[in-house]
Design a protein around this motif. Structure first.
Motif, PDB file in Angstrom:
ATOM      1  N   PRO A 148       0.881  -1.258  -0.176  1.00 44.29           N
ATOM      2  CA  PRO A 148      -0.029  -0.025   0.091  1.00 44.29           C
ATOM      3  C   PRO A 148       0.899   1.251   0.119  1.00 44.29           C
ATOM      4  CG  PRO A 148      -0.928  -1.633   1.456  1.00 44.29           C
ATOM      5  CD  PRO A 148       0.449  -2.231   1.179  1.00 44.29           C
ATOM      6  N   THR A 149       1.659   1.273   0.659  1.00 47.80           N
ATOM      7  CA  THR A 149       2.721   2.467   0.761  1.00 47.80           C
ATOM      8  C   THR A 149       3.588   2.719  -0.684  1.00 47.80           C
ATOM      9  OG1 THR A 149       3.230   2.153   3.077  1.00 47.80           O
ATOM     10  CG2 THR A 149       5.006   3.401   1.850  1.00 47.80           C
ATOM     11  N   VAL A 150       3.858   1.659  -1.197  1.00 49.67           N
ATOM     12  CA  VAL A 150       4.352   1.879  -2.569  1.00 49.67           C
ATOM     13  C   VAL A 150       3.424   2.194  -3.507  1.00 49.67           C
ATOM     14  CG1 VAL A 150       5.625   0.464  -4.474  1.00 49.67           C
ATOM     15  CG2 VAL A 150       6.497   0.230  -2.058  1.00 49.67           C
ATOM     16  N   GLN A 151       2.266   1.637  -3.428  1.00 48.64           N
ATOM     17  CA  GLN A 151       0.954   2.037  -4.245  1.00 48.64           C
ATOM     18  C   GLN A 151       0.849   3.632  -4.309  1.00 48.64           C
ATOM     19  OE1 GLN A 151      -2.513   0.055  -3.638  1.00 48.64           O
ATOM     20  NE2 GLN A 151      -2.688  -0.462  -5.912  1.00 48.64           N
ATOM     21  N   GLN A 152       0.735   3.922  -3.043  1.00 49.23           N
ATOM     22  CA  GLN A 152       0.419   5.501  -2.751  1.00 49.23           C
ATOM     23  C   GLN A 152       1.695   6.453  -3.568  1.00 49.23           C
ATOM     24  OE1 GLN A 152      -0.303   6.036   1.405  1.00 49.23           O
ATOM     25  NE2 GLN A 152      -2.140   4.917   1.462  1.00 49.23           N
ATOM     26  N   SER A 153       2.926   6.017  -3.499  1.00 52.86           N
ATOM     27  CA  SER A 153       3.892   6.832  -3.806  1.00 52.86           C
ATOM     28  C   SER A 153       4.253   6.802  -5.316  1.00 52.86           C
ATOM     29  CB  SER A 153       5.214   6.065  -3.146  1.00 52.86           C
ATOM     30  OG  SER A 153       5.750   4.911  -3.589  1.00 52.86           O
ATOM     31  N   LEU A 154       3.626   5.881  -5.992  1.00 53.93           N
ATOM     32  CA  LEU A 154       3.697   5.695  -7.523  1.00 53.93           C
ATOM     33  C   LEU A 154       2.971   7.096  -8.164  1.00 53.93           C
ATOM     34  CD1 LEU A 154       3.432   1.992  -8.403  1.00 53.93           C
ATOM     35  CD2 LEU A 154       5.161   3.477  -8.416  1.00 53.93           C
ATOM     36  N   ALA A 155       3.559   7.510  -9.258  1.00 54.71           N
ATOM     37  CA  ALA A 155       3.007   8.546  -9.961  1.00 54.71           C
ATOM     38  C   ALA A 155       1.688   8.019 -10.941  1.00 54.71           C
ATOM     39  CB  ALA A 155       4.017   9.077 -11.076  1.00 54.71           C
ATOM     40  N   GLU A 156       0.699   9.066 -10.811  1.00 55.15           N
ATOM     41  CA  GLU A 156      -0.460   8.556 -11.695  1.00 55.15           C
ATOM     42  C   GLU A 156      -0.318   7.968 -12.932  1.00 55.15           C
ATOM     43  OE1 GLU A 156      -3.654   8.324 -10.577  1.00 55.15           O
ATOM     44  OE2 GLU A 156      -2.922   9.046  -8.694  1.00 55.15           O
ATOM     45  N   GLU A 157       0.698   8.531 -13.741  1.00 50.73           N
ATOM     46  CA  GLU A 157       1.079   8.122 -14.934  1.00 50.73           C
ATOM     47  C   GLU A 157       1.946   6.687 -15.160  1.00 50.73           C
ATOM     48  OE1 GLU A 157       4.211  11.253 -13.930  1.00 50.73           O
ATOM     49  OE2 GLU A 157       1.731  11.053 -13.791  1.00 50.73           O
ATOM     50  N   ASP A 158       2.125   6.360 -13.923  1.00 51.06           N
ATOM     51  CA  ASP A 158       3.099   5.134 -13.893  1.00 51.06           C
ATOM     52  C   ASP A 158       2.138   3.682 -14.049  1.00 51.06           C
ATOM     53  OD1 ASP A 158       5.076   3.242 -13.643  1.00 51.06           O
ATOM     54  OD2 ASP A 158       5.597   3.682 -11.762  1.00 51.06           O
ATOM     55  N   GLU A 159       1.796   3.637 -15.497  1.00 51.74           N
ATOM     56  CA  GLU A 159       0.981   2.478 -15.773  1.00 51.74           C
ATOM     57  C   GLU A 159       1.459   1.126 -15.405  1.00 51.74           C
ATOM     58  OE1 GLU A 159      -0.889   2.716 -19.219  1.00 51.74           O
ATOM     59  OE2 GLU A 159      -1.980   4.888 -18.849  1.00 51.74           O
ATOM     60  N   VAL A 160       2.799   1.055 -15.736  1.00 53.18           N
ATOM     61  CA  VAL A 160       3.652   0.003 -15.822  1.00 53.18           C
ATOM     62  C   VAL A 160       3.708  -0.617 -14.378  1.00 53.18           C
ATOM     63  CG1 VAL A 160       5.878  -1.238 -16.184  1.00 53.18           C
ATOM     64  CG2 VAL A 160       4.847   0.308 -18.027  1.00 53.18           C
ATOM     65  N   GLY A 161       4.038   0.398 -13.467  1.00 53.22           N
ATOM     66  CA  GLY A 161       4.217   0.239 -12.163  1.00 53.22           C
ATOM     67  C   GLY A 161       3.098  -0.188 -11.605  1.00 53.22           C
ATOM     68  N   ARG A 162       1.933   0.175 -11.721  1.00 48.29           N
ATOM     69  CA  ARG A 162       0.612   0.111 -11.162  1.00 48.29           C
ATOM     70  C   ARG A 162       0.166  -1.364 -11.561  1.00 48.29           C
ATOM     71  NH1 ARG A 162      -1.449   3.776  -8.120  1.00 48.29           N
ATOM     72  NH2 ARG A 162      -0.540   5.958  -8.471  1.00 48.29           N
TER      73      ARG A 162
END
Length: 286
Positions: A96-110
């Motif tokens: 959850p912490t990593v999820q909140q820190s990702l940029a909105e446009e980071d589709e690959v990471g999400r």
């Protein structure tokens, strides 16, 4: 220390063991219920950690053969609960912490994170089922009964006290161990900082669980710093283990943004640990 004092301190140790064994039995009953809670497992783990810490606190008076037999047996029992705890930390804290820190446009990471969360939940369920079977084994209750029987011979009718000199000496020894293991916290390996965390935990449990039995009074200020230090060092360790767990559930390696998020939070935790260790170095154990 006189032989009489050693015998009395050993008797105090035996009383602590009996108390913790009773608590572990109670926790096992809850874990064997139809719907045990995560808190039931947490309490079992905490009680077991405190029990194992007694071997460190009372080490100078424990018979060598007794310590050599029971330390590894309790270590093995504690190790059985490790995988579930690691999955819980990954799912409740780190992902959850990593999820909140990702940029909105980071589709690959999400996208990678969504799949990792699903697979981690499945892995946690498998580990939980396996652990429940292991804890329901007669071997666990037999181990606790054997330990209770082993310490019965240490009990005395009366335990004169207090034994503040012994308590303070153990606190000083654990402080020394912590300072030695906690050198250069911003650069040290997660493995060495994990060993420092264990020393901090053992020192904290000495204050929380054993000082009163020895007739000593725990300093509140030092206790608070130890708790903060333990939390910070725990984050460093959990970041390394959680990243390893997360990477292990996916065939594809984690995207750079995921890895970076783990490392960023670990660096912040290292800085917090450095502040607490500085305070520990500047203040003697009492």
């Amino acid at each position: 220390m006189s032989e009489h004092s050693q015998a009395a301190i050993l008797s105090i140790f035996a009383g602590i063991v009996v108390e913790h064994v009773a608590a572990l039995r109670g926790a096992l009953v809850k874990l064997a219920a139809r719907r045990p809670s995560d808190e039931d497992l947490h309490q079992f783990r905490v009680t077991l950690r405190r029990l194992r810490s007694a071997w460190v606190t009372f080490g100078p008076v424990l018979p060598e053969a007794f310590a050599a037999e029971w330390k590894p047996r309790l270590r093995a029992l504690a190790a059985s609960t490790g995988p579930v705890r690691e999955w819980d930390v990954l799912l409740s804290d780190w992902l959850p912490t990593v999820q909140q820190s990702l940029a909105e446009e980071d589709e690959v990471g999400r996208a990678w994170l969504t799949v990792a969360i699903t697979k981690a939940k499945a892995a946690r369920s498998r580990s939980w089922r396996s652990l429940r079977v292991e804890l329901a084994s007669p071997d666990v209750l037999n181990t606790l009964a054997g330990l209770e029987k082993a310490v019965a011979r240490f009990r005395l009718e009366a335990e004169a006290g207090p034994y503040t000199d012994f308590a303070h000496a153990r606190a000083q020894a654990l402080r020394k161990k912590l300072i030695d293991r906690g050198r250069s916290p911003k650069q040290a390996s997660p493995a060495r900082l994990h060993r420092a965390r264990i020393a901090a935990k053992q020192w904290r449990y000495l204050y929380e669980a054993f000082y009163l039995a020895l007739g000593a009074q725990a300093p509140k200020r030092c206790h608070a710093h130890l708790r903060k230090l333990q939390d910070a060092l725990g984050e460093v360790h959990d970041a390394a283990i959680s990243l390893e767990r997360a990477a292990g559930v996916e065939k594809d390696v984690p995207p750079a943004s995921i890895v970076s998020a783990f490392h960023k939070h670990a660096r912040v935790a290292r800085k917090r640990a450095a502040r607490q260790l500085r305070w520990i170095r500047e203040h003697p154990a009492v």
